[in-house]
Design a protein around this motif. Structure first.
Motif, PDB file in Angstrom:
ATOM      1  N   VAL A  19      80.767  66.731  59.745  1.00 22.80           N
ATOM      2  CA  VAL A  19      79.816  66.448  60.552  1.00 22.80           C
ATOM      3  C   VAL A  19      80.254  66.443  62.040  1.00 22.80           C
ATOM      4  O   VAL A  19      81.229  66.092  62.186  1.00 22.80           O
ATOM      5  N   LEU A  20      79.280  66.747  63.030  1.00 28.35           N
ATOM      6  CA  LEU A  20      79.730  66.703  64.400  1.00 28.35           C
ATOM      7  C   LEU A  20      78.480  65.727  65.034  1.00 28.35           C
ATOM      8  O   LEU A  20      77.214  65.793  64.538  1.00 28.35           O
ATOM      9  N   LEU A  21      79.000  64.796  65.595  1.00 28.00           N
ATOM     10  CA  LEU A  21      77.903  63.866  66.422  1.00 28.00           C
ATOM     11  C   LEU A  21      78.189  64.404  67.912  1.00 28.00           C
ATOM     12  O   LEU A  21      79.183  64.081  68.570  1.00 28.00           O
ATOM     13  N   CYS A  22      77.234  65.111  68.259  1.00 29.50           N
ATOM     14  CA  CYS A  22      77.597  65.967  69.529  1.00 29.50           C
ATOM     15  C   CYS A  22      76.591  65.415  70.780  1.00 29.50           C
ATOM     16  O   CYS A  22      75.261  65.046  70.457  1.00 29.50           O
ATOM     17  N   ASP A  23      77.052  65.085  71.646  1.00 25.96           N
ATOM     18  CA  ASP A  23      76.380  64.747  73.072  1.00 25.96           C
ATOM     19  C   ASP A  23      75.542  65.922  73.296  1.00 25.96           C
ATOM     20  O   ASP A  23      75.874  66.908  73.065  1.00 25.96           O
ATOM     21  N   ASP A 166      74.238  55.557  80.133  1.00 29.65           N
ATOM     22  CA  ASP A 166      74.972  56.464  80.936  1.00 29.65           C
ATOM     23  C   ASP A 166      75.068  56.020  82.536  1.00 29.65           C
ATOM     24  O   ASP A 166      73.969  55.541  82.951  1.00 29.65           O
ATOM     25  N   ARG A 167      76.046  56.102  83.022  1.00 32.22           N
ATOM     26  CA  ARG A 167      76.271  55.730  84.461  1.00 32.22           C
ATOM     27  C   ARG A 167      75.688  56.964  85.404  1.00 32.22           C
ATOM     28  O   ARG A 167      74.535  56.695  86.236  1.00 32.22           O
ATOM     29  N   VAL A 168      75.996  58.193  85.121  1.00 36.29           N
ATOM     30  CA  VAL A 168      75.676  59.262  85.870  1.00 36.29           C
ATOM     31  C   VAL A 168      75.336  60.586  84.822  1.00 36.29           C
ATOM     32  O   VAL A 168      75.994  60.683  83.786  1.00 36.29           O
ATOM     33  N   VAL A 169      74.474  61.451  85.221  1.00 36.13           N
ATOM     34  CA  VAL A 169      74.711  62.778  84.596  1.00 36.13           C
ATOM     35  C   VAL A 169      74.541  63.782  85.535  1.00 36.13           C
ATOM     36  O   VAL A 169      74.191  63.629  86.897  1.00 36.13           O
ATOM     37  N   SER A 188      76.994  42.708  87.744  1.00 36.66           N
ATOM     38  CA  SER A 188      77.804  42.434  88.793  1.00 36.66           C
ATOM     39  C   SER A 188      77.184  41.362  89.582  1.00 36.66           C
ATOM     40  O   SER A 188      77.677  40.273  90.313  1.00 36.66           O
ATOM     41  N   MET A 189      76.073  40.880  89.262  1.00 34.31           N
ATOM     42  CA  MET A 189      75.246  40.031  89.885  1.00 34.31           C
ATOM     43  C   MET A 189      74.972  38.771  89.203  1.00 34.31           C
ATOM     44  O   MET A 189      74.408  37.892  89.300  1.00 34.31           O
ATOM     45  N   GLY A 190      75.655  38.963  87.698  1.00 39.99           N
ATOM     46  CA  GLY A 190      75.566  37.780  87.109  1.00 39.99           C
ATOM     47  C   GLY A 190      74.552  37.896  85.828  1.00 39.99           C
ATOM     48  O   GLY A 190      74.595  36.857  85.316  1.00 39.99           O
ATOM     49  N   GLY A 191      73.861  38.944  85.725  1.00 42.62           N
ATOM     50  CA  GLY A 191      72.810  39.128  84.754  1.00 42.62           C
ATOM     51  C   GLY A 191      73.468  39.457  83.432  1.00 42.62           C
ATOM     52  O   GLY A 191      74.736  40.004  83.291  1.00 42.62           O
ATOM     53  N   ARG A 192      72.857  39.226  82.390  1.00 41.00           N
ATOM     54  CA  ARG A 192      73.149  39.507  80.873  1.00 41.00           C
ATOM     55  C   ARG A 192      72.504  40.861  80.634  1.00 41.00           C
ATOM     56  O   ARG A 192      71.477  41.195  80.997  1.00 41.00           O
ATOM     57  N   VAL A 193      73.363  41.829  79.808  1.00 38.47           N
ATOM     58  CA  VAL A 193      72.862  43.191  79.514  1.00 38.47           C
ATOM     59  C   VAL A 193      73.126  43.341  78.108  1.00 38.47           C
ATOM     60  O   VAL A 193      74.133  42.872  77.436  1.00 38.47           O
ATOM     61  N   THR A 194      72.275  44.171  77.349  1.00 34.68           N
ATOM     62  CA  THR A 194      72.279  44.535  75.964  1.00 34.68           C
ATOM     63  C   THR A 194      71.868  45.792  76.044  1.00 34.68           C
ATOM     64  O   THR A 194      70.606  46.420  76.537  1.00 34.68           O
ATOM     65  N   MET A 195      72.797  46.537  75.362  1.00 35.74           N
ATOM     66  CA  MET A 195      72.556  48.057  75.153  1.00 35.74           C
ATOM     67  C   MET A 195      72.946  48.426  73.776  1.00 35.74           C
ATOM     68  O   MET A 195      73.729  47.783  73.020  1.00 35.74           O
ATOM     69  N   ALA A 196      71.976  49.431  73.286  1.00 30.78           N
ATOM     70  CA  ALA A 196      72.142  49.853  71.809  1.00 30.78           C
ATOM     71  C   ALA A 196      72.766  51.477  71.635  1.00 30.78           C
ATOM     72  O   ALA A 196      73.135  51.852  70.646  1.00 30.78           O
ATOM     73  N   GLY A 197      72.773  52.097  72.775  1.00 28.12           N
ATOM     74  CA  GLY A 197      73.319  53.623  72.939  1.00 28.12           C
ATOM     75  C   GLY A 197      74.828  53.538  72.860  1.00 28.12           C
ATOM     76  O   GLY A 197      75.501  52.697  72.745  1.00 28.12           O
ATOM     77  N   LYS A 198      75.271  54.919  73.140  1.00 29.61           N
ATOM     78  CA  LYS A 198      76.658  55.047  73.122  1.00 29.61           C
ATOM     79  C   LYS A 198      77.208  54.152  74.225  1.00 29.61           C
ATOM     80  O   LYS A 198      76.640  54.252  75.453  1.00 29.61           O
ATOM     81  N   PRO A 199      78.328  53.387  74.273  1.00 35.18           N
ATOM     82  CA  PRO A 199      79.287  53.482  73.078  1.00 35.18           C
ATOM     83  C   PRO A 199      79.134  52.305  72.098  1.00 35.18           C
ATOM     84  O   PRO A 199      80.090  52.029  71.378  1.00 35.18           O
ATOM     85  N   TYR A 200      77.991  51.881  72.126  1.00 35.62           N
ATOM     86  CA  TYR A 200      77.683  50.698  71.071  1.00 35.62           C
ATOM     87  C   TYR A 200      77.266  51.148  69.869  1.00 35.62           C
ATOM     88  O   TYR A 200      76.912  52.455  69.542  1.00 35.62           O
ATOM     89  N   VAL A 232      83.243  56.699  78.932  1.00 39.59           N
ATOM     90  CA  VAL A 232      82.794  55.256  78.904  1.00 39.59           C
ATOM     91  C   VAL A 232      81.704  55.322  77.849  1.00 39.59           C
ATOM     92  O   VAL A 232      81.296  54.274  77.300  1.00 39.59           O
ATOM     93  N   THR A 233      81.306  56.334  77.379  1.00 37.44           N
ATOM     94  CA  THR A 233      80.208  56.444  76.342  1.00 37.44           C
ATOM     95  C   THR A 233      80.717  57.462  75.070  1.00 37.44           C
ATOM     96  O   THR A 233      80.802  56.662  74.105  1.00 37.44           O
TER      97      THR A 233
END
Length: 289
Positions: A19-23, A166-169, A188-200, A232-233
């Protein structure tokens, strides 16, 4: 930290993996054009009995990505399934319906929200949470354009759901900001973040489930190879899942991993990985067979 092995091409190790998991973005296209050699490498892996699952941090659900790949002339033979950050994020958004949600992102990402029963908030003051897919106009905007807009949400301790980590593409010959850069600013402003994509984890669970359905049996994780250009992803995600990784060291990294001879310099590739405390078993400038 051990340097990645410089890979001459996917064919050198293809027999070791089922299996390949390819970006997608940065590996098989740059947002403007697809790369035939990368597409053919994936298609050949499929033809020779392997299973390619494309795994993307696109905030759009899979059908929208299929349309984009068709427009960029990516052959459908290059993949057997696609899983996106949008697919994984819809589960998170659905759990928070009806919201209301303060939505930030371009109109093209609207399919992310279809059928979830979310109410829309006009501003942070009226919202129960924030949902971000990326800058509204990623051709001109930077994260700093959102600092003032995010301040009321951070002050209210609103959770941000970021559908694209992703930060940049790379788009054509330009680097553009993505949702992950806005999430970084919010944190950085003290906010809470939830993410489900890579790398999660959620996106990998979906991708491996797709692979199991295609194989008709459980996946042997030792025979899964992740491919991607995001340290980082893609690379960090592979590391956290205990999966082998082929790091595509060009794309958003430019010539940072290229030696004086024009070829991959494993030491320079290792420096890119070590900067984020990650490791890849293999590295190459581009995906080829």
């Amino acid at each position: 930290m051990t340097q990645p092995h410089a890979l001459s091409g996917l064919g050198a190790v293809a027999a070791d993996y089922d299996v390949l998991l390819c970006d997608i973005w940065g590996v098989i296209h740059n947002g403007r054009e697809s790369w035939p050699e990368a597409c053919e490498a994936l298609a050949r892996f499929n033809r020779e009995g392997g299973t390619v699952v494309l795994i993307s941090n696109s905030p759009r659900p899979t059908p929208g990505v299929v349309v984009q790949l068709d427009q960029l002339n990516v052959p459908r033979e290059s993949w057997k399934a696609i899983v996106t950050s949008g697919d994984a994020t819809r589960f998170e958004l659905g759990k928070r319906a009806p919201g209301p949600a303060w939505i930030i992102g371009p109109d093209r990402d609207a399919p992310l929200y279809e059928g979830l029963g979310l109410e829309l908030a006009a501003s942070a003051e009226d919202a129960a949470f924030v949902s971000v897919t990326g800058p509204t106009d990623d051709e001109v905007e930077t994260p700093e354009d959102y600092r003032e807009r995010f301040a009321p949400a951070a002050a209210r301790d609103l959770e941000m759901i970021c559908a694209n980590p992703d930060r940049v593409v790379q788009r054509g010959d330009r680097i553009i900001y993505c949702g992950g850069s806005l999430a970084d600013l919010y944190e950085s402003m003290g906010g809470r973040v939830t993410m489900a994509g890579k790398p999660y984890g959620p996106i990998y669970a979906l991708a491996l489930t797709e692979a199991e359905q295609l194989l008709g049996r459980p996946v042997d994780r030792s025979r899964v190879l992740c491919i991607g250009d995001g340290v980082v992803t893609d690379v960090m995600g592979a590391n956290q899942q205990g999966l082998d990784c082929l790091f595509i060291a060009q794309g958003i990294h430019g010539d940072a991993a290229r030696g004086d001879d024009g070829k991959l310099d494993p030491a320079k590739a290792a420096d890119l990985l070590k900067a984020e405390t990650t490791y890849a078993r293999y590295a190459a400038l581009d995906l080829i067979w």
